[in-house]
Design an enzyme around this catalytic site. Structure first.
Site, mmCIF file in Angstrom:
data_model
loop_
_atom_site.group_PDB
_atom_site.id
_atom_site.type_symbol
_atom_site.label_atom_id
_atom_site.label_comp_id
_atom_site.label_asym_id
_atom_site.label_seq_id
_atom_site.Cartn_x
_atom_site.Cartn_y
_atom_site.Cartn_z
ATOM 1 C CG HIS A 49 -4.975 -7.293 -0.052
ATOM 2 N ND1 HIS A 49 -4.046 -7.393 -1.055
ATOM 3 C CD2 HIS A 49 -5.673 -8.461 -0.055
ATOM 4 C CE1 HIS A 49 -4.173 -8.581 -1.642
ATOM 5 N NE2 HIS A 49 -5.164 -9.239 -1.066
ATOM 6 C CD GLU A 51 -0.912 -3.306 1.652
ATOM 7 O OE1 GLU A 51 -1.904 -4.067 1.815
ATOM 8 O OE2 GLU A 51 0.225 -3.736 1.410
ATOM 9 C CB CYS A 79 -0.663 -6.908 -3.991
ATOM 10 S SG CYS A 79 -2.382 -6.397 -3.832
ATOM 11 C CB CYS A 82 -2.792 -2.616 -2.173
ATOM 12 S SG CYS A 82 -3.754 -3.838 -1.255
HETATM 13 ZN ZN ZN Z 1 -2.843 -5.870 -1.647
#
Ligand code: ZN
Length: 143
Positions: A49, A51, A79, A82
């Protein structure tokens, strides 16, 4: 400089390689130290991801595990995975644009993780603690 705009730009760059529409920027003292997109698909990595990748890049670039003097700008509300990376790195402020609901409406749902961490739903993962394992205990260096 509009850092959220830079996050959008990073997302668009990685979208060319099949990445999802997510980008993140980490800023320290008004300087960008990481600007990356999501590479889940291109790297075949469910943890890639934007982040989380931004935390990795910023820590490596600054040579520290502590990003408490940094701020994150991300195209979407982080999320839970992250958020974990953000907490581990001590980032104190995160600016975001889209919400979890926006991501979910567009086929990127984190509902399974969010429900788990909200205590609303359990996972189907079986966790088994093995207590009598000398080699594992030695890793703590206390035996
Ligand atoms: Zn994430």
């Amino acid at each position: 400089m509009d850092y959220l705009q830079q996050a959008v730009k990073a997302a668009k760059e990685d979208m060319k390689n099949g990445g999802g529409p997510f980008g993140a920027v980490i800023v320290k003292e008004d300087q960008i130290v990481a600007a990356v997109g999501n590479t889940v698909t291109s790297e075949v990595d469910p943890t890639a991801h934007a982040e989380l990748r931004a935390v990795r890049v910023a820590c490596q670039k600054l040579g520290t595990l502590d990003l408490s003097e940094c701020e994150m700008y991300t195209t979407c509300e982080p999320c839970p995975m992250c958020l974990g990376a953000i907490l581990w790195a001590n980032i104190k402020k995160v600016y975001y644009h889209s919400t979890h609901e926006d991501a979910s409406k567009n086929g990127f749902s984190a509902e399974k993780l969010i429900s788990y961490f909200n205590g609303e739903k359990s996972t189907d993962i079986e966790f088994v603690q093995i207590c009598d394992h000398k080699e594992a205990e030695e890793l703590w260096g206390t035996n």
